[in-house]
Design an enzyme around this catalytic site. Structure first.
Site, mmCIF file in Angstrom:
data_model
loop_
_atom_site.group_PDB
_atom_site.id
_atom_site.type_symbol
_atom_site.label_atom_id
_atom_site.label_comp_id
_atom_site.label_asym_id
_atom_site.label_seq_id
_atom_site.Cartn_x
_atom_site.Cartn_y
_atom_site.Cartn_z
ATOM 1 N N ASP A 1 0.858 -1.174 0.000
ATOM 2 C CA ASP A 1 0.000 0.000 0.000
ATOM 3 C C ASP A 1 0.901 1.232 0.000
ATOM 4 O O ASP A 1 1.971 1.223 0.622
ATOM 5 C CB ASP A 1 -0.847 0.057 1.275
ATOM 6 C CG ASP A 1 -2.033 -0.889 1.250
ATOM 7 O OD1 ASP A 1 -2.138 -1.702 0.315
ATOM 8 O OD2 ASP A 1 -2.857 -0.811 2.181
ATOM 9 N N SER B 1 8.493 3.486 5.054
ATOM 10 C CA SER B 1 9.604 3.824 4.179
ATOM 11 C C SER B 1 9.230 3.620 2.724
ATOM 12 O O SER B 1 8.127 3.937 2.302
ATOM 13 C CB SER B 1 10.839 3.006 4.553
ATOM 14 O OG SER B 1 11.975 3.533 3.939
ATOM 15 N N HIS C 1 4.724 -7.592 0.135
ATOM 16 C CA HIS C 1 4.350 -8.881 -0.446
ATOM 17 C C HIS C 1 5.064 -9.097 -1.784
ATOM 18 O O HIS C 1 5.573 -8.151 -2.393
ATOM 19 C CB HIS C 1 2.842 -8.947 -0.624
ATOM 20 C CG HIS C 1 2.093 -8.943 0.683
ATOM 21 N ND1 HIS C 1 1.467 -10.063 1.186
ATOM 22 C CD2 HIS C 1 1.895 -7.959 1.599
ATOM 23 C CE1 HIS C 1 0.914 -9.766 2.348
ATOM 24 N NE2 HIS C 1 1.151 -8.488 2.624
#
Length: 280
Positions: free
Chosen positions: A83, A246, A140
């Protein structure tokens, strides 16, 4: 603010933040989490456990898992791994990765000086994705991959927000980072976790916390491609996480990925959406 960062005690601030994030402070931890949720507009409805009081440390809140079905996987060869928001993406010009107007950096610098590894991505493609404080902070796999090598590269701890990316030359090859090298059906693939100010640590599912300790030299871990010790991850599997937010940078060889035509710099992205298709 980007100029001020040159003079801030970034390492000391990051160590303090890391200590607080791991502290089991009871009601004080819950209060800090609730204030953070309000300040940044965190959508707790997506969390597997939406109750701020359920998290004994700030780190456990920050790396909270999502509820089942919150991020369905698109029908695409390459999934978005996080995200966040798109910083930049596109072709690598020779060995140069575009950072922001007036700034670029080399693939060799990004991967910690390994010229042979960097050469595999000559004229390839890259994507740089920024995770803001409110975002889901697990990372992921965009496609199936078998881990070949992990490289810890020491460095600075500048912020990685868009303003700093426009102001600090070579930011993503200058900050501390963890370089993960995979073999895939599409060829080699690199996923880099970039550290930043206040990022307490970075972790991978196969190693656990990589930093701290923050050592002064490059460290490398090699992994077998089969048998005992091999790390094979499937498309969509969790591969790592940031303990405070980050940026990730990904590299592909030439002719591998055709990016989602809806993507553009600064666009909001979600883990599991289509990042691209195999280039024809």
């Amino acid at each position: 603010m980007p100029t001020l960062q040159h003079f801030l005690p970034k390492r000391a601030l990051t160590q303090m933040a890391g200590s607080f994030a791991g502290w089991r402070g009871g009601a004080l931890t819950t209060l800090a989490i609730k204030r953070f949720v309000r300040r940044y507009g965190v959508n707790m409805d997506e969390a597997a456990n939406p109750d701020p009081a359920a998290y004994p440390t700030f780190n456990e809140f920050f790396t909270r898992p999502l509820r089942d079905g919150a991020r369905p996987f698109a029908e695409a060869d390459f999934l978005c791994p996080v995200d966040g928001a798109i910083s930049q993406f596109g072709p690598i010009a020779g060995d140069q990765i575009f950072q922001a107007k007036g700034h670029s950096y080399s693939t060799q610098a990004l991967v910690g000086g390994d010229a042979a590894l960097a050469a595999r991505f000559q004229d390839g493609a890259f994507a740089t994705l920024y995770l803001s404080p409110k975002d889901y902070h697990r990372i992921h796999m965009p496609c199936d991959g078998t881990l070949r090598q992990m490289i810890y590269v020491p460095g600075d701890l500048f912020s990685v927000n868009p303003a700093t990316a426009r102001s600090v030359p070579g930011l993503f090859a200058r900050n501390e980072r963890v370089v993960c090298v995979f073999d895939t059906a599409h060829g080699p693939f690199v996923l880099v976790l970039v550290g930043a100010t206040i990022v307490g640590s970075m972790a991978t599912v196969w190693h656990g916390v990589v930093n701290p300790p923050r050592l002064p030299e490059v460290r490398r871990w090699d992994y077998p491609q089969a048998g005992n010790g091999a790390v094979a991850l499937e498309r969509g599997d969790e591969m790592g996480r940031f303990l405070l937010g980050s940026t990730v940078v990904m590299l592909w060889p030439a002719g591998v990925i055709s990016f989602n035509k809806a993507w553009q710099p600064a666009a909001v992205i979600r883990m599991g959406e289509a990042m691209g298709l195999r280039a024809s």
